[in-house]
Design an enzyme around this catalytic site. Sequence first.
Site, mmCIF file in Angstrom:
data_model
loop_
_atom_site.group_PDB
_atom_site.id
_atom_site.type_symbol
_atom_site.label_atom_id
_atom_site.label_comp_id
_atom_site.label_asym_id
_atom_site.label_seq_id
_atom_site.Cartn_x
_atom_site.Cartn_y
_atom_site.Cartn_z
ATOM 1 N N GLY A 1 1.033 -1.266 -0.593
ATOM 2 C CA GLY A 1 0.114 -0.242 -0.300
ATOM 3 C C GLY A 1 0.466 0.671 0.030
ATOM 4 O O GLY A 1 0.578 1.719 -1.139
ATOM 5 N N MET B 1 5.228 3.401 1.953
ATOM 6 C CA MET B 1 6.463 2.812 2.577
ATOM 7 C C MET B 1 6.362 3.950 3.286
ATOM 8 O O MET B 1 6.821 5.328 2.664
ATOM 9 C CB MET B 1 7.355 2.203 1.945
ATOM 10 N N GLU B 2 7.208 3.929 4.554
ATOM 11 C CA GLU B 2 7.046 4.948 5.483
ATOM 12 C C GLU B 2 8.578 4.783 5.364
ATOM 13 O O GLU B 2 9.216 6.112 6.643
ATOM 14 C CB GLU B 2 6.196 4.139 6.867
ATOM 15 N N ASN B 3 9.377 5.285 4.118
ATOM 16 C CA ASN B 3 10.517 5.825 4.347
ATOM 17 C C ASN B 3 10.882 7.377 4.778
ATOM 18 O O ASN B 3 10.478 7.731 4.724
ATOM 19 C CB ASN B 3 10.824 6.072 2.600
ATOM 20 N N HIS C 1 -1.303 5.969 9.229
ATOM 21 C CA HIS C 1 -0.574 4.975 9.048
ATOM 22 C C HIS C 1 0.961 5.280 8.978
ATOM 23 O O HIS C 1 1.756 5.459 9.585
ATOM 24 C CB HIS C 1 -0.832 3.517 8.924
ATOM 25 N N GLU C 2 1.516 5.334 7.259
ATOM 26 C CA GLU C 2 2.806 6.198 7.283
ATOM 27 C C GLU C 2 3.556 6.861 7.704
ATOM 28 O O GLU C 2 4.536 7.215 8.551
ATOM 29 C CB GLU C 2 2.717 5.662 5.578
ATOM 30 N N HIS D 1 4.082 5.539 11.346
ATOM 31 C CA HIS D 1 5.435 5.065 11.512
ATOM 32 C C HIS D 1 7.006 5.874 11.875
ATOM 33 O O HIS D 1 7.940 5.556 11.962
ATOM 34 C CB HIS D 1 5.342 4.252 10.126
#
Length: 870
Positions: free
Chosen positions: A263, A265-267, A299-300, A303
Amino acid sequence: MRTETPVTIRLKDYKQPDYWIRHAELTIRIFDHFTQVESHLTIEQNGTGHLPPLVLDGVEQDIKEIELDGELVENFSYENDRLTVQPVKSHFVFKAVTHINPNENTSLEGLYKSGTMYCTQCEAEGFRKITFYLDRPDVMATFTTRLEADKALYPVLLSNGNPIDQGDLGDNRHFAVWDDPFVKPAYLFAAVAGDLARQDDTFVTQSGREVSLRIFAEHHNAHKTQFALESLKRSMKWDEERFGREYDLDIFMIVASDFFNMGAMENKGLNIFNSAAVLASEETSSDDRFDRIEAIVAHEYFHNWSGNRVTCRDWFQLSLKEGFTVYRDAEFTSDMHDRTVKRIKDVMFLKNHQFPEDGGPSAHPVQPQEYIEINNFYTVTVYEKGAEVVGMLHTLVGDKLFRKGSDLYFERFDGMAVTTDDFVACMTEVSGQDFTQFKRWYTQAGTPTVRVTEHYDAENQQYKLAFQQHCKPTPGQTEKLPFVIPVRMALLNSEGQDMPITCDGEFNEQTQVLTLRETTTEVVFSNVSEKPVASLFRDFSAPVRVHFEQSQEDRLLLALRDGNAFNRFDAVQNIYLKEMLALLNQPEQGVSEVIDQIVKASIEDADLSNAMKSVMLTLPSYQLLMDNVDVVDPQRLIAARETLKKHLAVQFAEQWAAMTQSLASADDYQFNAEEAGRRELQGLALSYWVNSGSDDALSYAEALYRAAHNQTDRLNGLRAVLESDETERQQALLGHFYRHWHNDTQMIETWLSMQATADGVTVEQLHSLMEHEAFDIKNPNKVRSVVGGFAMNFKSFHDEQGAGYQFVADMIVKLNAINPQIAARFVKVLESWRKFTPMRSEQMQAALTSILAASDLSPDVLELTQKALA
C-alpha cells in the site's frame, strides 16, 4: 531469481553483526540502460580483537570496483548474494561501484522503473538490490545521497532528509544531494527520479516550526493529491495531541507510484505510495477509497516515530512497528469519524482474514520464531492481530498510563532498534503490572476459544459465569499455555439496562473489565436481583472466539437493546449466522421469525445512524460462515446464504425501495461519516431491492449509475446491476465505464475488479480479461484486481470443476518469474484445502502440487506452498 537452497532464519539464533555502518554516502547515476551506484560506507568493528571478514548483502550486482580506505581490493568473493572482503583495520571506509538494471527489475524491490519514473522499495530486504550493505534493521546509519539523471526526463530527484545541493552536470544531466541527519536502517532508504507534478502545503508544529509538505504524482494525476495533503495535516495534528509526537525534518514528502507491491512505505521523510493508496477525486474514488487513503496516509506518517525513530532490532519484531502503528491509525480514524463503525469493520476484517490464518497451515505468532522469506510475514497476524495485542495493553493499563508508557518508549529508545519486550517493559514500568504472562500473545499462535456457561441462583441473588479458554495446536506449537484475556462486560436487566456489578473476580470497576488468567475462571456476581443477560467482550476487548449458548430470548435482548453498539451489532450477526447454519443443515425449514424481527427493528430504529444500520443489515460473509463449519461444501454454503438474502430481499422489498429512494441526494459530494454512511446504506438497500426481482430496482440502479456525480453512487448502481441476470445491461454499463475512464489507472483497476468479482464470472472470461489492453501482468494492482478479485469471489472461485483453483495456481507459477512477492500472496487462498469436501479438497491439493512441481520457485512461493501441503 535466487538459486541457492533457502535457509531458515530463527529468532533464537539472533546475534549482533560483526560490524556497524555509521554513515552511508551514495551516488546513484541513472542512465538509459543501466544505473551506476557508488557507495562509501563508514564502518567500524562491533567489539575488539580479531577482525572477522566483512560479509555484505548484495543481489544482482555487477561489480566494477571494490576499495577499502582508498585501496583497490581484488581478493574478494561474491557468491550466493554475499560479498566477502577482509578488513585490515577496525575503522575503515568501504567503497563499491556497481551496475544494476532497474528497467528489468519486475520484482519491484530495490530500485526499479515505475512507468516513467524510477523509485525504490527497500523493506524488508530490497536495499541489497541497490548496493552492497549490511541489510538488516539493527544496522542504523546516517545517509547522504546524490542522484544524477537526465534533466529533461527526470527533473525531480528525491531522497530521504533535507536537500543540501543541486545543479547541472552538462550533457543535459543534473544532480541533487539529500542529507538525512537521523540514523536509520537501510530498509527506510528511498530515492525517486521522474517528471512529476508537485503540490505544496505547510504545517506548523506545536513548537512553532514550519514544515514543508510536498506530494508528487505524474502530471495526469496532479489533480488527485489534495485529499492526501489534508489527511496528512490531520494526522500530524492528531499525533501531536494524542501521542505528543512532533515531526522532526524540515520537509515531508509523498510520491505516488503506479507499480508498487504494497500500500505504501514509510521511508524517512520520503514516503512512497501505491497510487491507489494516495490519489483521490470524487469522480474516481469511492468512499471506501477515501477512507483507505486517509488511514494509510496516517499510518505511514505515524511510522515516523513508531517504526523510524524507534525501529525493529530484527524482522521477528515486525509487529513492534506494524502492530503498534495499525493500532495508532485505527485510533486516528475512530477520532475522525464513527468510532463504533470503525471498530466493527476492523473486527470483521480480523475475523474474515486473521482468524482463518490462525487456523491454517501458515499460522504463526505475532512475533514469529522463524522464517525462510521475510516478505511472507507481512501478514494480518503481524499487523491486525498485533494491533489487537496493543489494544489489550491499553485496555489493561487505561488511557493515562498507556500514554505515559508510550512516551517512555519513544524517549528511552529514540534512535535505537529494539524488541517487543522493550515496548511491553515500558508499560510494566509505568503501571506496575506484571505482563510476563500477557506476552504469550506475542509468542503463541492461534485464536483462543473462550467457552462461557452461566448459572443464576435466584434464592441467593447470585449469578455465576464460568470461563474456559483453550487454543488449538498450531504448526510447531502443540501445547498452549493460558492467555491473559480482558473481558469488557456488563450485566443487563430485562429492559436492557446495565446493572451494578459486585463480584469476586479480577474486575476493574472503572473500566468494567474482567481479566481472565487461568484455563478455567469462575466468577460469582452478588446482589443480582433478577437473572441478568451477560454482555461480554464489549467492543471486542480480546481477539478470541466466544462460545456462549445463551437463550434465544437473551440473544434477542442483546440484538435489540444492548447499550453497547458493538455488542448489539455482534448479537445481530450471531443470529444471522445461526440462521444460515440452520439453513445449511435443514434448507427446507425456511427462515425463522426472529430474523424478520431484528431486521424490521434495525430498519425502523430512528436512533441508529445510517452507517450503523448498514452494518446491522449486512449478512455475515462466506468466510465467516466457513469459519463456523467443520467441512466446507461451497454449494450448500451458497444456497444457505442466498436463501436468507433472498428472503430478506422479498420480505422487505417495499422498505428497500423506499429506503433506496429516500437516501438519494443531489448535493455536492462530501466525504464524512454521515454522508459516507448514507451512501453505504443506499447501496445496501439497492442491492436487496434488486435481489427482490424488481424491474424498477434495476432501472433505478442503471439510472443511479448514469446520473452519478461521484464514484460511490456510480459503483452502487453498477454493482446492483452486476448482481442481476441482465447480461445485456451489464455489458452496456461496463462498456460505458471503460470508454469514459480508460485513461485513468485507478478507474481501470476498478473496472477489472468489478468483472472479476461479478457473480458467475468464468475462468475463460478471466483469460479474456487478461488479454485486454487494460491489463498488465507486471502491474501488481491490476493483478490483484483480476486474480485477487476472483479468489475472493466465493461463488465463482469454487466452481464444481476446480477450474478456479487451477487458474490461481497457474497464475502463481507465472507470476513467480515476474514478481515472487505478489505470486506468494495468492498461495494462501488455496491453503485451507483440508477443510473442504473430498472432491474439492483433492482439486485444491492438486493445484498446490502443480505449483510445487514448477521449476525455479522463489523462496517466497516455495515456503508458503510447502507449508500449505505439509
